[in-house]
Enzyme design. Structure first.
Site, PDB file in Angstrom:
ATOM      1  N   TYR A 142       7.236  20.101  16.329  1.00  0.00           N
ATOM      2  CA  TYR A 142       7.252  19.002  15.364  1.00  0.00           C
ATOM      3  C   TYR A 142       5.834  18.774  14.878  1.00  0.00           C
ATOM      4  O   TYR A 142       4.905  18.693  15.693  1.00  0.00           O
ATOM      5  CB  TYR A 142       7.797  17.728  16.025  1.00  0.00           C
ATOM      6  N   ASP A 236      -2.274  21.173  15.812  1.00  0.00           N
ATOM      7  CA  ASP A 236      -1.720  19.837  15.651  1.00  0.00           C
ATOM      8  C   ASP A 236      -1.991  19.099  16.954  1.00  0.00           C
ATOM      9  O   ASP A 236      -1.285  19.284  17.945  1.00  0.00           O
ATOM     10  CB  ASP A 236      -0.214  19.939  15.360  1.00  0.00           C
ATOM     11  N   LYS A 264      -1.719   9.255  16.456  1.00  0.00           N
ATOM     12  CA  LYS A 264      -1.279   8.610  17.697  1.00  0.00           C
ATOM     13  C   LYS A 264      -2.401   7.953  18.511  1.00  0.00           C
ATOM     14  O   LYS A 264      -2.901   6.920  18.117  1.00  0.00           O
ATOM     15  CB  LYS A 264      -0.496   9.620  18.546  1.00  0.00           C
TER      16      LYS A 264
END
Ligand code: PMP
Length: 429
Positions: A142, A236, A264
């Site tokens: 993801y 990522d 995040k």
């Protein structure tokens, strides 16, 4: 007066939001739709005052713990000075300098508002810099809600690599633009990279894919294959950044990408995204190039806002405190070992995967190393377990199945989880 009882909140939420959910995912049965009103440490309280043990921690964004005093103080000091100038400000500069100091890949940076945007910009930069269109991703990874993130995310057809499978309607271009490889299979990745080198701009990888660790040599092999074929490597680090180590996956695994995306945990719970890379690549977004073929568009109304950056500056100062990573890793081991013990005690066959402060249960008798081996597990049982935990006041994302620890968790909180885990295994049997 507006009613805030759980039943009325659920009904109002189902009227206002698809699936009753304001921000996506969860896939909760309608009787479990509720709203959270308050959080502190590793606890959340719903609008009826029910206490939940939080094993989601804002999908990992609140690694510092809810209402961490340093972060509260920073945003409280910033709020009266304004939330957004859409312009450079001291907290943004300080955060960028700190990232540059610890992340060798990030020679230059820019801010955006989310991880989805950060990985999108890395891909756009790679395409612009290399003048090629395709991106290679790993099956099941993801990268946010952009086209790459949602393609071959939950595939079911076992297509031959590197053919992508759409997970979301409305993303037709992904079929043309993406190549897909199996995570942890360096031979397969190498052969796709060299075969498509003429069209391939970049490889994007979650260094730790969901909760599945890279096999020794996998990330190093990717680095080598990309360099050999003139393909950029994008990490990522939206999840791994500041979580696996202060310097993220680059420090933890010792592999340096060309471009890197953050989000995040960087924001300590405040909305944030950042991306960085080698100076010659990043300079493509400099606006004096507008009109030239070497210009890549980037702009973000909320990117680098002083509110989020004040929170980030405080979060980074928390991560730098002595013992941070010892705590996160010690507790992660304690959680995973404890889960394995509960599985053994209840005669349950499953794999516990994860690294650092992350854990996941996969109901499979066999080791898990990529998407297809994970999918061999009993997904329905996994979801039933997550829902049983949720009903037992453990807050988590039943669609995600990943458990996030934070600096606010301790062994007592993990013991509490393990007890409910054992009970939920019985319920989800
Ligand atoms: N990359 C990874 C690895 C993620 O886990 C996520 C979010 N779960 C994202 C990117 C997207 O971040 P955001 O939701 O902030 O857009």
């Amino acid at each position: 007066m507006t009613e805030t009882t759980q039943a009325s909140v659920g009904e109002r939420a189902l009227a206002a939001f698809p699936g009753g959910i304001a921000n996506g995912e969860y896939g909760l049965p309608h009787d479990l739709v509720l709203a959270m009103e308050r959080a502190e440490g590793c606890r959340l309280w719903d609008t009826d005052g029910n206490e939940f043990l939080d094993m989601s921690m804002g999908w990992g964004s609140v690694l510092v713990g809810h209402a961490r005093p340093e972060v509260v103080a920073a945003v409280t000091a910033q709020a009266p000075k304004g939330l957004n100038y859409a312009f450079l400000n001291p907290p943004a500069l300080a955060v960028a300098e700190e990232i540059r100091r610890v992340a060798p890949a990030a020679e230059r940076l820019r801010f955006c508002a989310s991880g989805t945007e950060a990985t999108m910009y890395c891909q756009r930069l790679a395409r612009g810099f290399r003048g090629k269109e395709k991106i290679l991703k790993f099956e099941g990874a993801y990268h946010g809600a952009n086209e790459t993130g949602v393609t071959s995310l939950f595939p079911s057809k076992n297509l031959n690599f590197p053919e992508p499978e759409l997970t979301s309607a409305g993303t037709p271009a992904a079929v043309r633009q993406l190549l897909v490889a199996p995570y942890n299979d360096i031979a397969a990745a190498r052969s796709i990279i060299s075969e498509y080198a003429d069209e391939l701009a970049a490889v994007i990888v979650e260094p730790l894919q969901r909760c599945t660790a890279p096999m020794p040599g996998f990330l190093e092999g990717l680095r080598e294959a990309c360099t050999e074929s003139g393909v950029l490597l994008i990490f990522d680090e939206v999840v791994t950044g500041f979580r696996l180590a202060y310097g993220g996956a680059q420090e933890f695994y010792g592999v340096i990408p060309d471009l890197v995306a953050y989000g995040k945990a960087l924001g300590g719970g405040a909305p944030i995204g950042a991306f960085g890379g080698k100076a010659e690549i990043m300079e493509m977004v400099a606006e004096d190039r507008l009109g030239g073929e070497d210009y890549v568009w980037q702009a973000s109304t909320l990117g680098g806002n002083p509110f989020s950056c004040a929170a980030a500056e405080a979060a980074l100062s928390v991560y730098r405190q002595p013992g941070t990573y010892e705590h996160l890793f010690g507790l992660g081991d304690y959680l995973r070992d404890g889960m394995r013990r509960v599985l053994a005690d209840t005669g349950t066959t499953a794999q516990i995967i994860g690294a650092g402060p992350l854990a996941q249960v996969v109901f499979s008798p066999d080791p898990v190393f990529d998407y297809r081996s994970t999918k061999k597990g009993d997904g329905a049982r996994g979801r039933a377990l997550m829902l049983a935990l949720f009903r037992n006041r453990v807050f988590l994302n039943p669609m995600g199945t990943k458990l996030y620890l934070s600096l606010a968790h301790d062994e007592a909180a993990v013991d509490e989880l393990l007890e409910r885990f054992g009970a939920a295994l019985g319920d989800a049997g």
